[in-house]
Design an enzyme around this catalytic site. Sequence first.
Site, mmCIF file in Angstrom:
data_model
loop_
_atom_site.group_PDB
_atom_site.id
_atom_site.type_symbol
_atom_site.label_atom_id
_atom_site.label_comp_id
_atom_site.label_asym_id
_atom_site.label_seq_id
_atom_site.Cartn_x
_atom_site.Cartn_y
_atom_site.Cartn_z
ATOM 1 N N LYS A 57 -6.314 3.682 2.791
ATOM 2 C CA LYS A 57 -5.937 3.404 1.409
ATOM 3 C C LYS A 57 -6.562 2.130 0.833
ATOM 4 C CE LYS A 57 -2.934 6.709 0.193
ATOM 5 N NZ LYS A 57 -3.043 7.494 -1.047
ATOM 6 N N GLU A 208 -1.982 19.889 5.809
ATOM 7 C CA GLU A 208 -0.710 19.425 5.264
ATOM 8 C C GLU A 208 0.402 19.699 6.264
ATOM 9 O OE1 GLU A 208 -0.505 19.912 0.551
ATOM 10 O OE2 GLU A 208 -0.827 21.829 1.543
ATOM 11 N N GLY A 212 5.444 20.307 3.325
ATOM 12 C CA GLY A 212 4.839 19.806 2.089
ATOM 13 C C GLY A 212 3.513 20.462 1.804
ATOM 14 N N ASP A 214 2.138 21.745 -0.900
ATOM 15 C CA ASP A 214 1.891 21.908 -2.330
ATOM 16 C C ASP A 214 0.433 22.213 -2.647
ATOM 17 O OD1 ASP A 214 2.010 19.031 -1.406
ATOM 18 O OD2 ASP A 214 0.935 18.748 -3.282
ATOM 19 N N SER A 308 -6.171 9.148 9.423
ATOM 20 C CA SER A 308 -6.037 8.390 8.183
ATOM 21 C C SER A 308 -5.271 7.083 8.291
ATOM 22 C CB SER A 308 -5.390 9.272 7.104
ATOM 23 O OG SER A 308 -4.124 9.734 7.533
#
Length: 325
Positions: A57, A208, A212, A214, A308
């Site tokens: 991030k 995913e 979750g 989506d 990640s």
Amino acid sequence: MTSTEPALALADVRDGAARLAGVAHRTPVLRSRTLDALAGAEVFLKCENFQRVGAFKFRGAYNAASRLAPERLARGIAAYSSGNHAQAVALAARELGTTAVIVMPEDAPAAKRAATAAYGAEIVTYDRYTGDRVAVAEALAAERGLSLVPPYEHPHVIAGQGTAALELLEETGELGALVVPVGGGGLAAGSATAAKGLHPGTRVIGVEPEAGDDTRRSLAAGRRITVPVPRTIADGQAVSTPGELTFSLNRRLLDGVVLVSDDEIRAAMRFAFERLKIVLEPSGATGLAVLLTGRAGPLPPRVGVILSGGNIDTARFARLCGEAP
């Protein structure tokens, strides 16, 4: 911009890489013969758990915040996040000599909240199951005159996230497939932009948590779908709907999305700790879980995976990894 013109290009990711040079870490690429044998392919793990703030991030947060006009930057920046983007914006603000206010859910992991505060940010909390974090953050930014740096729904954020894949491919050369965690979709969109821009034949696979899905549902429907706020150990991927910009990119660039269960994520965290000797948070382990479960189907000879992040405290890590498979 017409529908046939890309909202983001390889040049944007390369521009982000130039801005991040000397600021973000160029994270290591890890290999494991044991993992290769289990996956049936040569696997290259991009270890963003060794990035500043412990996750990818920081790349997007700094790339976006550093482009603010001086007068806007001086007034401060705001963000909303369950943890990793919160830390990233807090550190970016400190590096750029300004202040940050972060909207975080009340149940955000304690280690992520503590780290965000340690970087000097002010924290404002909300209930993720009843509140709207975007509305809270936008109101706060408007009230205080702050510039909002969203966790994924911004071209400079997405381009910054894509620099992880760019670095990986610069080191490994062409890969047949790239496996990338999907939360709001920024890492996936940036990674796919880099991968397809360099090697159009690379298959980009999103992953995913089962609770979750989506983005998977949205891709199947051809439009953005909202799911109930996911209850999953992968808090970094507990997103109920993909971003508008990220979905517009991912629906064109992703070759599919596969799902992994919380138990499979725990197993991947254990494997990373015991066999690879690294610590991954749940969201950081979902790509590895895909390889260990074979969910992606037959793999090409050379595969990359973005790990990640690794932001998890010892008590939570022990609790999750101590649970029976």
